[in-house]
Design a protein around this motif. Structure first.
Motif, mmCIF file in Angstrom:
data_model
loop_
_atom_site.group_PDB
_atom_site.id
_atom_site.type_symbol
_atom_site.label_atom_id
_atom_site.label_comp_id
_atom_site.label_asym_id
_atom_site.label_seq_id
_atom_site.Cartn_x
_atom_site.Cartn_y
_atom_site.Cartn_z
ATOM 1 N N VAL A 1 1.288 -38.570 -7.064
ATOM 2 C CA VAL A 1 0.587 -37.790 -6.048
ATOM 3 C C VAL A 1 1.100 -36.359 -6.162
ATOM 4 N N ILE A 2 0.185 -35.438 -6.421
ATOM 5 C CA ILE A 2 0.550 -34.034 -6.588
ATOM 6 C C ILE A 2 0.288 -33.321 -5.266
ATOM 7 N N LYS A 3 1.322 -32.656 -4.776
ATOM 8 C CA LYS A 3 1.221 -31.914 -3.515
ATOM 9 C C LYS A 3 1.485 -30.440 -3.758
ATOM 10 N N ILE A 4 0.991 -29.632 -2.834
ATOM 11 C CA ILE A 4 1.206 -28.190 -2.886
ATOM 12 C C ILE A 4 2.458 -27.885 -2.079
ATOM 13 N N VAL A 5 3.470 -27.358 -2.753
ATOM 14 C CA VAL A 5 4.740 -27.041 -2.100
ATOM 15 C C VAL A 5 4.673 -25.643 -1.480
ATOM 16 N N VAL A 6 4.170 -24.687 -2.251
ATOM 17 C CA VAL A 6 3.996 -23.305 -1.797
ATOM 18 C C VAL A 6 2.580 -22.888 -2.200
#
Length: 131
Positions: free
Chosen positions: A117-122
């Motif tokens: 699962v790829i998430k947006i950190v910044v």
């Protein structure tokens, strides 16, 4: 209050990757946010928009599975090649279109075929908010 619009340069993290990565958005939609190309849900193309996350640790990834089998069952990470066949999943209801597709907001996620699962950190910027 809205959620930040994601743009080129956003920091991403995959749940099976060993290193963060940076979103690359091509300027095809001709829309900038904080001077960078703004992203929409279709900016999910492996190695074009989604670079490698260093090494992959997903046992569902065939190259990781083969290396792990060769190591007699010891999990053996292998180079990451993102397999993001489907678009981003919006973090909320689509409220703003960009190039006829919903804009990418900071709460969106992207699923890798190998289970990550790829998430947006910044998000790359915080001045432009999507309502």
């Amino acid at each position: 209050m809205g959620c930040p619009q994601v743009c080129s340069g956003a920091t991403l993290q995959c749940s099976f990757g060993v290193a963060p990565s940076v979103l690359n958005v091509l300027p095809v939609n001709r829309t900038l946010t904080s001077g960078m190309p703004a992203a929409n849900l279709m900016d999910h193309i492996p190695l074009v928009n989604i670079p490698t996350f260093g090494m992959c640790q997903s046992p569902a990834n065939p190259i990781v599975a083969a290396a792990t089998a060769a190591a007699l069952g010891v999990l053996t990470p292998m180079p990451c090649i993102p397999a993001t066949a489907a678009p981003w999943i919006s973090g909320g209801p689509p409220t703003m279109l960009l190039g006829s597709m919903p804009s990418l907001d900071a709460n969106s996620t992207l699923i890798c075929t190998w289970g990550g699962v790829i998430k947006i950190v910044v998000p790359g910027q915080v001045q432009m908010l999507i309502p």
